[in-house]
Enzyme design. Structure first.
Site, short mmCIF file in Angstrom:
data_model
loop_
_atom_site.label_atom_id
_atom_site.label_comp_id
_atom_site.label_asym_id
_atom_site.label_seq_id
_atom_site.Cartn_x
_atom_site.Cartn_y
_atom_site.Cartn_z
CB ALA A 4 -0.94 0.01 1.19
CB THR A 5 4.20 2.12 1.40
OG1 THR A 5 3.82 2.01 2.77
CG2 THR A 5 5.20 3.24 1.25
CD GLN A 48 -5.10 -0.95 8.80
OE1 GLN A 48 -5.69 -1.95 9.20
NE2 GLN A 48 -3.81 -0.78 9.02
CB SER A 98 -1.99 -3.46 2.17
OG SER A 98 -0.93 -4.19 2.72
N GLY A 99 -1.73 -6.41 0.66
CA GLY A 99 -1.97 -7.85 0.75
C GLY A 99 -1.99 -8.36 2.18
CG HIS A 100 0.99 -7.01 5.16
ND1 HIS A 100 1.31 -6.68 6.44
CD2 HIS A 100 1.14 -5.89 4.43
CE1 HIS A 100 1.64 -5.41 6.48
NE2 HIS A 100 1.54 -4.90 5.28
CB CYS A 151 5.17 3.46 10.45
SG CYS A 151 4.07 2.50 9.42
#
Lengths: 446, 91
Positions: A116-117, A224, A244-246, A370
């Site tokens: 996602a970043t 999210q 995002s995958g994770h 983060c």
């Protein structure tokens, strides 16, 4: 907290009595009899995992679909000359379709990224720069994830104007403020769907409609939210979306960005290379990760209601267990417009770091992973107007598909024990018990 | 539902639960058992034979996934979670 008390205002003698009480034998006894547990006690086994916002475990069903592509089918999906390439390509395309189905998009609108970043970078910088000749204004909010804020900072360095919209005290952005901020110069509005620290859901449909009305592109960071709440890019007028995958029980190191084709949204690529993914994200697509992310999306699509009900049940139980036994607990963020799997609580008069250290048999966080290395209070909590002391005492509980009732009960029990213990040691808590308003105390400068 | 398929469904349910209990990871094991129970309960009232055979086929596929993943879990197992050790200590 203790280090702030260097000198106490002499006009409040009560607070001095409070400090004396802590060392009084009566108080010591109550500490040892009421709660017979040792802070230093070593625990047996691995900690429980309650940090679903940082990352989620890889679903075994996802791993099962990935394994063949980590072992037998190792072809490069971009190889056009042999069967190894074709079978990998077919698998990647299936994954793309599964992702598209989850968000109501066309598979051609899905671009694989590293997470996602990267997706957020492509969206903010890519759209900003492509339309930068005519439009040099981007709108975002103060509670966005660091990577969106940092991408905006990078644009600022290139001469763009950025509006960082404030949010209301419940964490939700004010639509009127947003409409006022849009100018003919604006190219992009970037607002996240579900906040990673406080779980607040933004009114994505309304924002989408507003952006469509003003002919501004709308990007949402849905890392999210995807797979957890229903999202549809067409119904909600979303032009770009980061996934995002994770965060949805898929593998780490993979993500995707949805980029609308009709009407077409154009982005300037950040990475130069072989022109894969329609030139937007060069570099070989990692077949096993793409397959895994697709499988994770399919499971999320099928089980969304089931998982949501479960998480909601756990969330209610956790909040009920804690708030029924300790007072002065504040839930950060709107209690209704929220994703229930993210519960951010502030325990007044308890320092968050101390509580986290005490709860070392539970994997928790005070906010975003983060920024968890720094002791600074979270900028998200500050943006919603949380007092500095409460921002220092916040803990985020992340619940997910694999969390059990037993884990929730254990966590709330431990949490209640330690909050009570830490408060019994706190002179501030003594003062509050005696009816002193902490906010009226003038602490000395230090 | 005919008697043969009823027996088949019950057997399938039993083997799914039995194999799920072999998953070493606490969270995955508990999820698998809960999900199997809830899915069977949800589909209890199915009458359409096509839907039933479709569900049976999916359950059979999932049974294979569970068997494989339990094996992988056993190969790369970790220490037990803190709540599991508390429970065993009490016994």
């Amino acid at each position: 907290m203790f280090r702030y008390i260097t000198k106490i205002n002499p006009s409040i003698p009560k607070c001095l009595q409070g400090i004396n009480k802590i060392v009084s034998p009566k108080n010591e006894r109550s500490l040892s009899t009421e709660s017979r547990f040792n802070i230093k006690e070593d625990f047996d086994g691995r900690p429980l995992y309650l940090d679903a916002q940082a990352t989620t475990p890889l679903d075994p069903r996802v791993l099962d679909t990935m394994l063949p592509y980590l072992t037998s089918y190792y072809g490069n999906p971009h190889s056009r000359t042999h069967a190894y390439g074709w079978e990998s390509e077919a698998a990647v395309e299936k994954g793309r379709e599964q992702i598209a189905n989850l968000i109501g998009a066309d598979p051609k609108e899905i671009i694989f990224t590293s997470g996602a970043t990267e997706s957020n970078n492509i969206a903010v910088k890519g759209v900003g720069r492509f339309y930068g000749a005519k439009k040099k204004h981007v709108i975002t909010t103060q509670t966005e994830h660091k990577c969106v804020l940092d991408s905006c900072r990078a644009l600022e360095g290139e001469g763009y104007r950025i509006t960082y919209l404030p949010v209301q005290t419940n964490g939700v952005v004010c639509l009127e403020e947003l409409e006022k901020a849009i100018t003919p110069e604006t190219s992009l509005v970037s607002i996240m769907a579900v906040n990673n620290e406080i779980g607040v859901k933004q009114p994505i449909s309304d924002i989408g409609a507003l952006c469509k009305k003003h002919k501004v592109f709308f990007h949402t960071d849905a890392a999210q939210a995807v797979g957890k709440i229903p999202l549809n890019v067409n119904e909600m007028n979303i032009d770009l979306m980061s996934i995002s995958g994770h965060k949805l029980y898929g593998p780490k190191g993979v993500g995707a960005i949805y980029i609308r084709r009709r009407p077409r949204v154009r982005v300037e690529a950040i990475q130069s290379g072989g022109g894969q993914e329609r030139g937007i994200r060069s570099g070989t697509v990692p077949t096993p990760l793409a397959v895994g992310m697709g499988a994770a999306c399919e499971i999320a699509d099928r089980d969304m209601k089931y998982d949501h009900q479960w998480v909601e049940k756990l969330s209610k139980r956790l909040i009920e267990n804690i708030t029924s036994k300790v007072t002065h607990v504040i839930r950060n963020g709107d209690p209704i417009e929220t994703y229930p799997g993210c519960v951010n609580l502030s325990f007044a008069y308890v320092e968050g770091e101390s509580l986290l250290m005490a709860l070392k048999d539970i994997a928790l966080s005070s906010g975003s992973a983060c920024t968890s290395a720094s002791l600074e209070p979270s900028y998200v909590l500050r943006a919603i107007g949380t007092d500095e002391d409460l921002a220092h005492s916040s803990i985020r509980f992340g619940l997910g598909r694999f969390t059990t009732i037993e884990e929730v009960d254990y966590t709330s029990k431990k949490c209640v024990q330690h909050v009570t213990r830490l408060r019994e040691m706190s002179p501030l808590w003594e003062m509050v018990q005696e009816g002193v308003d902490i906010k009226t105390i003038q602490w000395s400068q230090h | 539902m005919s008697t043969t398929s009823k027996v088949q469904v019950i057997n399938l349910y039993r083997s799914l639960i039995r194999e799920s209990k072999k998953i070493p990871a606490y969270n995955f094991r508990n999820y698998a058992v809960r999900k199997i129970r809830d899915t069977f309960k949800e589909n209890k009232g199915l009458t359409d034979p096509n839907r039933i055979s479709q569900q049976i086929a999916e359950a059979q596929k999932n049974l294979e996934v569970i068997k494989r993943q339990a094996l992988i879990g056993q190969m790369y197992s970790t220490d037990k979670l803190v709540i599991e050790t508390i429970r065993t200590n009490k016994r």
